[in-house]
Design an enzyme around this catalytic site. Structure first.
Site, PDB file in Angstrom:
ATOM      1  N   TYR A  42      -1.643   9.137   1.490  1.00 27.35           N
ATOM      2  CA  TYR A  42      -1.317   7.721   1.315  1.00 27.35           C
ATOM      3  C   TYR A  42      -2.528   6.954   0.764  1.00 27.35           C
ATOM      4  CZ  TYR A  42       0.006   2.959   2.827  1.00 27.35           C
ATOM      5  OH  TYR A  42       0.296   1.622   2.894  1.00 27.35           O
ATOM      6  N   ILE A  76      16.494   2.441  -1.994  1.00 28.07           N
ATOM      7  CA  ILE A  76      17.224   3.707  -2.091  1.00 28.07           C
ATOM      8  C   ILE A  76      18.274   3.795  -0.984  1.00 28.07           C
ATOM      9  CG2 ILE A  76      15.639   5.089  -0.665  1.00 28.07           C
ATOM     10  CD1 ILE A  76      15.875   7.250  -2.944  1.00 28.07           C
TER      11      ILE A  76
HETATM   12  N1  SER Z   1       0.267   0.096   8.057  1.00 31.84           N
HETATM   13  C1  SER Z   1      -0.096   1.108   7.107  1.00 31.84           C
HETATM   14  C2  SER Z   1      -0.082   2.443   7.718  1.00 31.84           C
HETATM   15  O1  SER Z   1      -0.376   2.530   8.885  1.00 31.84           O
HETATM   16  C3  SER Z   1      -1.457   0.806   6.559  1.00 31.84           C
HETATM   17  O2  SER Z   1      -1.323   0.424   5.244  1.00 31.84           O
HETATM   18  O3  SER Z   1       0.194   3.387   7.056  1.00 31.84           O
END
Ligand code: SER
Length: 321
Positions: A143, A36
């Protein structure tokens, strides 16, 4: 090898290095980098670059029509800390982006799709040491929730729709060529830069917070190995546990002090501490080793040496290592 490969989210920490590695294998013109945003990194000047918002289906369709890629690496996502700051957008980007790519894989007969998962799929009730492939998974970050849901979607699309999708649960990734963007493990990159530029580092995690990590050359090797493995060897179609090393801020500080004796770290844990505390200390990657021969090359000391040797000239330093 003359097939085209599309990398989505190419300007991120992993994408930048992966585009370079793929271009070395498949040729500059066959690896289409897309993101993007634009990047000034030299690697993107060597071959095609396209602006792509993976949430824009028309944009994605146009690119797929134009290049007819046989492989797609879909790396665009908000990482753990950034997604906590923008939860709705984090969820939308991480989930809808994946749906768009998986659906396009069917429509455009894309041979193979790569999608990264993360140690963030684990949560507070997961066994913390040597975390197995299958266990309690109760992620408590946007996440992590999006990665766990994404894993289930990938397996579903493999089983029900025949999409050859492959995935790894990355630990924190550490490299000197590109900067990390918004993760909880990012300190383990900036600590090397700080060691060379300031001789000290203020860590946003506490001294004993042990987390699984992986050096970028190993991450690239694992990614290319799983993508190049014969389909029948890729037995797990959600995402594979993957390990390199595990260390705490205190331990990486000691590792750096071996080469820069005056280096010191101080500790000021922030909101990322709670995220780190919900993740494993170490990962059992026996399935990846058994199924497609995974083996990391770097431990903490070997990585530290390589990071410092490669970063020192950038800051006009020479180290006797
Ligand atoms: N490195 C990533 C994070 O800290 C872990 O998937 O979000």
């Amino acid at each position: 090898m003359s097939e085209n490969i599309l990398v989505i989210g190419a300007c991120g920490q992993l994408g930048t290095e992966l585009v370079e590695a793929l271009r070395n294998i498949y040729g500059d013109q066959h690896v289409i980098a897309s993101d993007i945003r634009q990047s000034n990194d030299d690697v993107f000047k060597a071959g095609p670059f396209e602006t792509l918002d993976v949430l824009d289906k028309n944009n994605l369709t146009n690119l797929l029509q134009k290049y007819q890629p046989k492989q797609v690496y879909h790396l665009a996502a908000l990482l753990s800390a950034t997604a906590e700051a923008q939860p709705k957008f984090g969820w939308t980007l991480n989930m809808d982006g994946l749906f768009n790519v998986l659906d396009a894989a069917i429509d455009f007969k894309i041979g193979k799709v790569y999608w990264p998962s993360s140690i963030a799929v684990f949560g507070p009730n997961t066994p913390v040491n040597n975390t197995p492939q299958n266990c309690v998974m109760d992620p408590n970050t946007i996440y992590g929730i999006s990665k766990l849901a994404g894993e289930r979607y990938c397996e579903y699309y493999f089983q029900k729709r025949g999409v050859d999708v492959r995935s790894l649960r990355y630990p924190g990734l550490i490299g000197y060529k590109s900067a990390p963007g918004g993760g909880t493990t990012d300190y383990a990159v900036s600590i090397y830069h700080d060691a060379l530029t300031q001789g000290k580092h203020e860590c946003f995690l506490g001294p004993q917070t042990e987390l699984p990590m992986l050096y970028m050359p190993d991450a690239l090797k694992a990614t290319l190995d799983i993508m190049h493995a014969p389909a029948e060897k890729v037995k797990i179609r959600s995402s594979y546990n993957l390990a390199g090393m595990s260390f705490s801020p205190e331990e990486i500080t000691t590792a750096i002090q071996k080469y820069i004796p005056d280096f010191t770290s101080s500790y000021k844990p922030d909101h990322r501490q709670a995220i780190a505390d919900s993740w494993p200390n170490s990962i059992d990657d026996a399935e990846a080793r058994k199924d497609w021969g995974w083996q990391p090359d770097f431990d903490l000391d070997k990585m530290t040496k390589d990071m410092l040797v490669n970063l020192a000239p950038r800051y006009g330093k020479s180290l006797s290592i």
